[in-house]
Design a protein around this motif. Structure first.
Motif, PDB file in Angstrom:
ATOM      1  N   ASN A 182      -3.612  11.068  -6.795  1.00 12.59           N
ATOM      2  CA  ASN A 182      -4.789  11.929  -6.938  1.00 12.59           C
ATOM      3  C   ASN A 182      -5.634  11.994  -5.670  1.00 12.59           C
ATOM      4  O   ASN A 182      -6.487  12.876  -5.536  1.00 12.59           O
ATOM      5  CB  ASN A 182      -5.662  11.452  -8.094  1.00 12.59           C
ATOM      6  N   LEU A 183      -5.410  11.058  -4.769  1.00  9.33           N
ATOM      7  CA  LEU A 183      -6.161  11.020  -3.512  1.00  9.33           C
ATOM      8  C   LEU A 183      -5.282  11.381  -2.319  1.00  9.33           C
ATOM      9  O   LEU A 183      -5.619  11.070  -1.174  1.00  9.33           O
ATOM     10  CB  LEU A 183      -6.793   9.632  -3.315  1.00  9.33           C
ATOM     11  N   GLY A 184      -4.146  12.022  -2.591  1.00  6.68           N
ATOM     12  CA  GLY A 184      -3.319  12.514  -1.493  1.00  6.68           C
ATOM     13  C   GLY A 184      -2.266  11.557  -0.982  1.00  6.68           C
ATOM     14  O   GLY A 184      -1.670  11.793   0.068  1.00  6.68           O
ATOM     15  N   ARG A 185      -2.040  10.451  -1.702  1.00  2.84           N
ATOM     16  CA  ARG A 185      -1.066   9.435  -1.288  1.00  2.84           C
ATOM     17  C   ARG A 185      -1.416   8.862   0.083  1.00  2.84           C
ATOM     18  O   ARG A 185      -2.551   8.473   0.304  1.00  2.84           O
ATOM     19  CB  ARG A 185       0.357   9.999  -1.362  1.00  2.84           C
ATOM     20  N   ALA A 186      -0.475   8.800   1.017  1.00  2.00           N
ATOM     21  CA  ALA A 186      -0.729   8.092   2.273  1.00  2.00           C
ATOM     22  C   ALA A 186      -1.841   8.779   3.067  1.00  2.00           C
ATOM     23  O   ALA A 186      -1.754   9.964   3.362  1.00  2.00           O
ATOM     24  CB  ALA A 186       0.545   8.033   3.114  1.00  2.00           C
ATOM     25  N   PRO A 187      -2.896   8.036   3.423  1.00  2.00           N
ATOM     26  CA  PRO A 187      -3.926   8.627   4.275  1.00  2.00           C
ATOM     27  C   PRO A 187      -3.379   8.810   5.684  1.00  2.00           C
ATOM     28  O   PRO A 187      -2.576   8.009   6.166  1.00  2.00           O
ATOM     29  CB  PRO A 187      -5.053   7.589   4.247  1.00  2.00           C
ATOM     30  N   LEU A 188      -3.795   9.864   6.337  1.00  2.00           N
ATOM     31  CA  LEU A 188      -3.271  10.147   7.676  1.00  2.00           C
ATOM     32  C   LEU A 188      -4.264  11.026   8.416  1.00  2.00           C
ATOM     33  O   LEU A 188      -4.707  12.054   7.900  1.00  2.00           O
ATOM     34  CB  LEU A 188      -1.918  10.862   7.582  1.00  2.00           C
ATOM     35  N   PHE A 225      14.002  11.548   0.740  1.00  2.00           N
ATOM     36  CA  PHE A 225      12.802  10.756   0.480  1.00  2.00           C
ATOM     37  C   PHE A 225      11.548  11.531   0.833  1.00  2.00           C
ATOM     38  O   PHE A 225      11.596  12.563   1.504  1.00  2.00           O
ATOM     39  CB  PHE A 225      12.840   9.414   1.231  1.00  2.00           C
ATOM     40  N   SER A 226      10.408  10.998   0.380  1.00  2.00           N
ATOM     41  CA  SER A 226       9.107  11.617   0.600  1.00  2.00           C
ATOM     42  C   SER A 226       8.528  11.202   1.947  1.00  2.00           C
ATOM     43  O   SER A 226       8.784  10.096   2.443  1.00  2.00           O
ATOM     44  CB  SER A 226       8.124  11.214  -0.498  1.00  2.00           C
ATOM     45  N   GLY A 227       7.693  12.084   2.497  1.00  2.00           N
ATOM     46  CA  GLY A 227       7.015  11.760   3.745  1.00  2.00           C
ATOM     47  C   GLY A 227       5.681  11.073   3.541  1.00  2.00           C
ATOM     48  O   GLY A 227       5.178  10.405   4.448  1.00  2.00           O
ATOM     49  N   ASP A 228       5.082  11.221   2.350  1.00  2.00           N
ATOM     50  CA  ASP A 228       3.716  10.745   2.136  1.00  2.00           C
ATOM     51  C   ASP A 228       3.644   9.488   1.290  1.00  2.00           C
ATOM     52  O   ASP A 228       2.595   9.169   0.733  1.00  2.00           O
ATOM     53  CB  ASP A 228       2.858  11.844   1.504  1.00  2.00           C
ATOM     54  N   LYS A 229       4.745   8.759   1.210  1.00  2.00           N
ATOM     55  CA  LYS A 229       4.724   7.482   0.487  1.00  2.00           C
ATOM     56  C   LYS A 229       4.873   6.350   1.504  1.00  2.00           C
ATOM     57  O   LYS A 229       4.032   6.191   2.384  1.00  2.00           O
ATOM     58  CB  LYS A 229       5.794   7.469  -0.591  1.00  2.00           C
ATOM     59  N   LEU A 230       5.943   5.569   1.429  1.00  2.00           N
ATOM     60  CA  LEU A 230       6.071   4.408   2.307  1.00  2.00           C
ATOM     61  C   LEU A 230       6.309   4.792   3.762  1.00  2.00           C
ATOM     62  O   LEU A 230       6.174   3.939   4.649  1.00  2.00           O
ATOM     63  CB  LEU A 230       7.200   3.497   1.815  1.00  2.00           C
ATOM     64  N   LEU A 231       6.628   6.036   4.038  1.00  2.00           N
ATOM     65  CA  LEU A 231       6.722   6.481   5.435  1.00  2.00           C
ATOM     66  C   LEU A 231       5.330   6.543   6.060  1.00  2.00           C
ATOM     67  O   LEU A 231       5.170   6.370   7.272  1.00  2.00           O
ATOM     68  CB  LEU A 231       7.404   7.839   5.518  1.00  2.00           C
ATOM     69  N   GLY A 232       4.310   6.833   5.233  1.00  2.00           N
ATOM     70  CA  GLY A 232       2.951   6.875   5.741  1.00  2.00           C
ATOM     71  C   GLY A 232       2.567   8.166   6.431  1.00  2.00           C
ATOM     72  O   GLY A 232       1.628   8.190   7.237  1.00  2.00           O
ATOM     73  N   GLY A 233       3.274   9.268   6.116  1.00  2.00           N
ATOM     74  CA  GLY A 233       3.010  10.536   6.776  1.00  2.00           C
ATOM     75  C   GLY A 233       2.418  11.580   5.853  1.00  2.00           C
ATOM     76  O   GLY A 233       1.883  11.255   4.786  1.00  2.00           O
ATOM     77  N   PRO A 234       2.528  12.853   6.233  1.00  2.00           N
ATOM     78  CA  PRO A 234       2.015  13.938   5.392  1.00  2.00           C
ATOM     79  C   PRO A 234       2.961  14.242   4.248  1.00  2.00           C
ATOM     80  O   PRO A 234       4.111  13.778   4.234  1.00  2.00           O
ATOM     81  CB  PRO A 234       1.951  15.115   6.371  1.00  2.00           C
ATOM     82  N   GLN A 235       2.501  15.039   3.276  1.00  2.00           N
ATOM     83  CA  GLN A 235       3.398  15.451   2.199  1.00  2.00           C
ATOM     84  C   GLN A 235       4.568  16.209   2.794  1.00  2.00           C
ATOM     85  O   GLN A 235       4.408  17.208   3.503  1.00  2.00           O
ATOM     86  CB  GLN A 235       2.688  16.345   1.196  1.00  2.00           C
TER      87      GLN A 235
END
Length: 400
Positions: free
Chosen positions: A41-47, A237-247
């Motif tokens: 809800n807060l956009g996952r990984a902050p960047l 895989f997703s970019g905005d999870k454990l990678l720490g990037g954007p969606q």
């Protein structure tokens, strides 16, 4: 608009309140004090990402002056970071799954999936539904709790048009007890291309970008580099999870299969724009130069509990008794549909009662959680620069 509506209603004095309420529905920065590192809800990984307003060479080859490819930047760097032959980027992992299935198994070709991996994630995303939309044909193998290589082999024996073996990481739930699953290495021995939907996007299990190696809570999480090395032909895989990037969604692995995905008409619908690719390029470069530990997600993930406790004490001391705040030990969670059941030791500040609504009304909003009739502000997910915001928001509770 708020002023016009207030005047039309005969209450011009309400315009400011209405305008402020409307402004709070707009996207804005918030302080994540929930302890959920990847809060959907807060956009996952902050960047933090920015551009200078100029055009970009997203599809221009600067050497030749001819049209280039948007796969040549972030995708190529990510491929290098995980020792893949090639990679492309789409707008999320669901798009990566749909595109891969459509490109490699569309037209009714078979895709074998363990019954224990027919997952549903947030928003109603179900593997069988995506399979149907892609034009691929689902072949269920094994049982919910036990699936062996022989189950996949049996499906191959009875279906002469089996295009892929799909392995889906159960990233948001666990199956325990009397269980068995087939490893990527075992699947790779069977023949058809092996596609692994990792979902959460850990790039390298060794976490060489962290000074002290991988956190213990990551021990069982599959990583892209090692999954490819084990024999997977593609990883998604997703970019905005454990990678720490954007969606974003990433498709990486064998060059011929990646090219087939990029050549499919759906790729144009799913490809991201320059803003996402530029941000993801910066993230990929951080992994390549081993500075990814400075990405906001990894700073949160690797923070020492002693440091969090020290920050919590400074916050409580700064409040000088306001709000009845106290330092507490607590537990953070990875979130974002990753690492179910994992808790990460943390520290924070607690106040009595449910004060989350008042904290959300602060500027910038502070998002906390309630446990045992106390409001907990977990500092693992709060940037140290925002500690003063937390102090001000908590101090204001006394005057609420």
């Amino acid at each position: 608009d708020a002023a016009r509506e207030a005047i039309a209603a005969g209450d011009p004095g309400s315009a400011r309140t209405a305008a402020e309420a409307r402004a709070r529905t707009m996207l804005q920065p918030v302080v994540n004090a929930t302890g959920v590192l990847l809060h959907t809800n807060l956009g996952r990984a902050p960047l933090a990402a920015s551009t200078d307003g100029r055009a970009s060479n997203i599809e221009l080859d600067l050497a030749s002056g001819k049209r280039g490819s948007r796969t040549a930047h972030a995708g190529a760097l990510l491929a290098r970071a995980m020792d893949a032959e090639a990679a492309i980027v789409v707008n999320n992992c669901a798009a990566a799954v749909l595109l891969t299935l459509a490109a490699l198994a569309g037209g009714g070709r078979g895709v074998a999936v363990s019954r224990g991996e027919l997952v549903e994630i947030g928003g109603g995303f179900r593997v069988p539904d995506v399979m149907a939309q892609s034009g691929a044909r689902l072949i269920e193998v094994g049982t919910t709790n036990r699936t062996r290589a022989a189950d996949y082999r049996s499906a191959m024996d009875v279906d002469d048009d089996l295009a892929l073996l799909l392995k889906v990481h159960r990233s948001n739930y666990t199956i325990s007890g009397f269980t068995e699953e087939t490893s990527v290495a075992a699947l790779a021995q069977l023949g058809p291309p092996v596609v692994v939907d990792l979902g959460s996007g850990l790039l390298d299990a060794g976490c060489p970008w962290l000074d002290h190696g991988p956190p213990s809570w990551l021990a069982e999480e599959p990583a892209a580099k090692q999954t490819l090395k084990a024999g997977a032909d593609l990883v998604l895989f997703s970019g905005d999870k454990l990678l720490g990037g954007p969606q974003a969604g990433v498709i990486a692995g064998r060059a011929d299969l990646v090219r087939a995905c990029a050549a499919h008409p759906l790729y144009r619908a799913f490809r991201p724009g320059a803003l996402v690719l530029s941000a993801l390029q910066d993230v990929a470069l951080a992994y390549l130069d081993r500075s990814a530990g400075r990405l906001p997600f990894w700073r949160m993930a690797a923070a020492e509990v002693d440091d969090l406790e020290s920050r919590a004490h400074r916050i409580v001391e700064g409040l000088a008794g306001s709000a009845g705040a106290e330092v507490v030990s607590c537990a953070s969670v990875p979130g974002g549909g990753t690492l179910p059941g994992v808790e990460i030791p943390s520290a924070g500040v607690a106040v009595a009662g449910d004060r989350t609504g008042e904290l959300r009304a602060w500027s910038p909003p502070v998002i906390a959680r309630v446990e045992d009739d106390r409001t907990i502000l977990d500092l693992r997910t709060v940037e140290p620069d925002d500690d003063e915001v937390v102090v001000a928001a908590l101090r204001a509770l006394d005057g609420a």
